[in-house]
Write an enzyme that holds these catalytic residues in place. Structure first.
Site, PDB file in Angstrom:
ATOM      1  N   GLU A   1     -29.817  -9.118   3.132  1.00  0.00           N
ATOM      2  CA  GLU A   1     -29.777  -9.417   1.644  1.00  0.00           C
ATOM      3  C   GLU A   1     -28.769  -8.720   0.717  1.00  0.00           C
ATOM      4  O   GLU A   1     -28.675  -9.015  -0.500  1.00  0.00           O
ATOM      5  CB  GLU A   1     -31.194  -8.742   1.172  1.00  0.00           C
ATOM      6  CG  GLU A   1     -32.231  -9.768   1.228  1.00  0.00           C
ATOM      7  CD  GLU A   1     -33.723  -9.157   0.380  1.00  0.00           C
ATOM      8  OE1 GLU A   1     -33.510  -9.136  -0.800  1.00  0.00           O
ATOM      9  OE2 GLU A   1     -34.617  -8.812   1.102  1.00  0.00           O
TER      10      GLU A   1
ATOM     11  N   HIS B   1       1.113  -1.153   0.019  1.00  0.00           N
ATOM     12  CA  HIS B   1      -0.040  -0.017   0.009  1.00  0.00           C
ATOM     13  C   HIS B   1       0.966   1.325   0.040  1.00  0.00           C
ATOM     14  O   HIS B   1       1.794   1.033   0.674  1.00  0.00           O
ATOM     15  CB  HIS B   1      -0.974   0.020   1.102  1.00  0.00           C
ATOM     16  CG  HIS B   1      -1.885   0.908   1.286  1.00  0.00           C
ATOM     17  ND1 HIS B   1      -2.429   1.706   0.415  1.00  0.00           N
ATOM     18  CD2 HIS B   1      -2.406   1.939   2.532  1.00  0.00           C
ATOM     19  CE1 HIS B   1      -3.169   2.674   0.785  1.00  0.00           C
ATOM     20  NE2 HIS B   1      -3.225   2.580   1.970  1.00  0.00           N
TER      21      HIS B   1
ATOM     22  N   SER C   1     -36.584  -8.129  -9.522  1.00  0.00           N
ATOM     23  CA  SER C   1     -38.003  -7.977 -10.060  1.00  0.00           C
ATOM     24  C   SER C   1     -37.746  -6.581 -10.733  1.00  0.00           C
ATOM     25  O   SER C   1     -36.891  -5.639 -10.513  1.00  0.00           O
ATOM     26  CB  SER C   1     -38.844  -8.010  -9.128  1.00  0.00           C
ATOM     27  OG  SER C   1     -38.831  -6.768  -8.078  1.00  0.00           O
TER      28      SER C   1
END
Ligand code: NDP
Ligand code: MG
Ligand code: MG
Length: 341
Positions: free
Chosen positions: A231, A108, A252
């Site tokens: 979820e 890093h 959906s």
């Protein structure tokens, strides 16, 4: 197009010809040391006196030395200590043993980008930064895969720093997944931005705020937990596998319409302005100054915020619900064992 490197672009012999000291045996340290050793590299692990990590490294069959001795033996030192600790260890145990032609590696860019560590001239300074936690760097290597990584060169004293970094990346399995060329500045700034705004800070604040909004409106905490936290995994897995469009294909139409129309209202222009402010704090070095000062003061604010986070109601309800779904955390202990903490 960004430059990406794969197996064929790296020469494994370069790193196999070096004496490597891996400093630290935590999340990244154990993975680098074990992967390199199994890739035929001469590895020693450098640890402080009385280090609780030493027994783990020795059990895994690695040679463990006090940090300064490991550095004295080695001609390539990989700094895998916690970032706020690296400066003092560098000054005490690493710098005195760096000779011309040696290499100093990082996972890093923080300490180099923000001027905490200034390596001497004559030394190659490079970064091999896996884009994943250490336990994945180890597990994917064992399974024959790898975690993608970034490589960068801050100082090319020998003219071979880049090839050496690619060879190191090959040794830990990263070229199996893809290695992206970057700079210390880009890696450091994007890494801090990502963890502050999206991956950690943005995400945890979003989950907690969504949970609180539902509970405050009188919904059951259990419903709020399942909806706002549990979820997430399904959604993130779909995005990871197939991108945002692939995820939207699986939800959906109602969810997708709500996503498309409401998402931009949550992350609105004010939030985007805050994101730019946070990026500016990173680029100007103000975040780094704040974090360094916090460490020097013994981390009072950090510890207080940590405690408050652990006491948030979502943690209690979450641990009760997860206790009824033991399969969720089933692999966790094993991962903690190998990651060394
Ligand atoms: P860890 O916090 O897991 O490192 C712990 C290791 O450092 C232990 O072996 C510990 O030994 C040693 N250590 C701790 N404090 C000191 C000290 N004061 N002096 C000497 N040794 C000490 O680090 P990470 O693996 O998380 O991070 C290492 C580097 O990798 C950092 O630069 C980080 O930014 C980078 N990185 C980390 C990622 C990650 O997934 N965690 C991902 C990509 C990059 P002891 O037993 O003695 O305490
Ligand atoms: Mg990070
Ligand atoms: Mg739903």
């Amino acid at each position: 197009m960004a430059k990406l490197y794969y197996e064929k672009d790296a020469d494994p012999a370069l790193i196999q010809g070096r004496k490597v000291a891996v400093l630290g045996y935590g999340s990244q340290g154990h993975a680098h040391a074990l992967n390199l050793a199994e890739s035929g590299v001469d590895v020693r692990v450098g640890l402080r006196a009385g280090s609780p990590s030493a027994a783990k490294a020795e059990e895994a069959g690695l040679r463990v030395l006090p940090t300064a001795e490991a550095c004295a033996e080695a001609d390539l030192v990989m700094m895998l200590l916690p970032d706020p600790r690296q400066k003092e260890v560098f000054e005490a145990d690493v710098a005195p043993h760096l000779r011309e032609g040696d290499a100093l590696f990082f996972a890093h860019g923080f300490n180099v980008r923000f001027g905490q560590i200034t390596p001497p001239a004559g030394v190659d300074v490079a970064m091999v930064a896996p884009k994943g936690p250490g336990h994945l760097v180890r597990r994917t290597y064992v399974e024959g895969g790898g975690v993608p990584a970034l490589v960068a060169v801050a100082q090319d004293a020998t003219g071979k720093a880049h090839a050496l970094a690619l060879s190191y990346a090959h040794g830990i399995g990263a070229t199996r997944a893809g290695v992206l060329e970057t700079t210390f500045a880009e890696e450091t700034e994007t890494d801090l931005f990502g963890e502050q705004v999206v991956l950690c800070g943005g995400l945890t604040a979003l989950v907690q705020a969504g949970y609180e909004t539902l509970v405050d409106a009188g919904y059951q905490p259990e419903s709020a937990y399942f909806e706002c936290l549990h979820e997430l995994k399904l959604i993130v897995d779909l995005m990871y596998e197939q991108g945002i469009s692939g995820m939207r294909y699986s939800i959906s139409d109602t969810a997708e319409y709500g996503d498309l129309t409401r998402g931009p209202r949550v992350i609105d222009d004010r939030v985007r302005g805050t994101m730019r402010e946070i990026l500016e704090e990173i680029r100007s070095g103000r975040f780094a100054e704040e974090w360094i000062a916090e460490n020097e003061a013994g981390r009072p604010r950090f510890e207080a915020l940590r405690r408050a986070g652990r006491e948030h109601p979502i943690e209690r309800i979450g641990s009760e619900l997860r206790a009824m779904m033991p399969f969720i955390s089933a692999g966790r202990q094993r991962l903690e064992d190998v990651s060394g903490g």
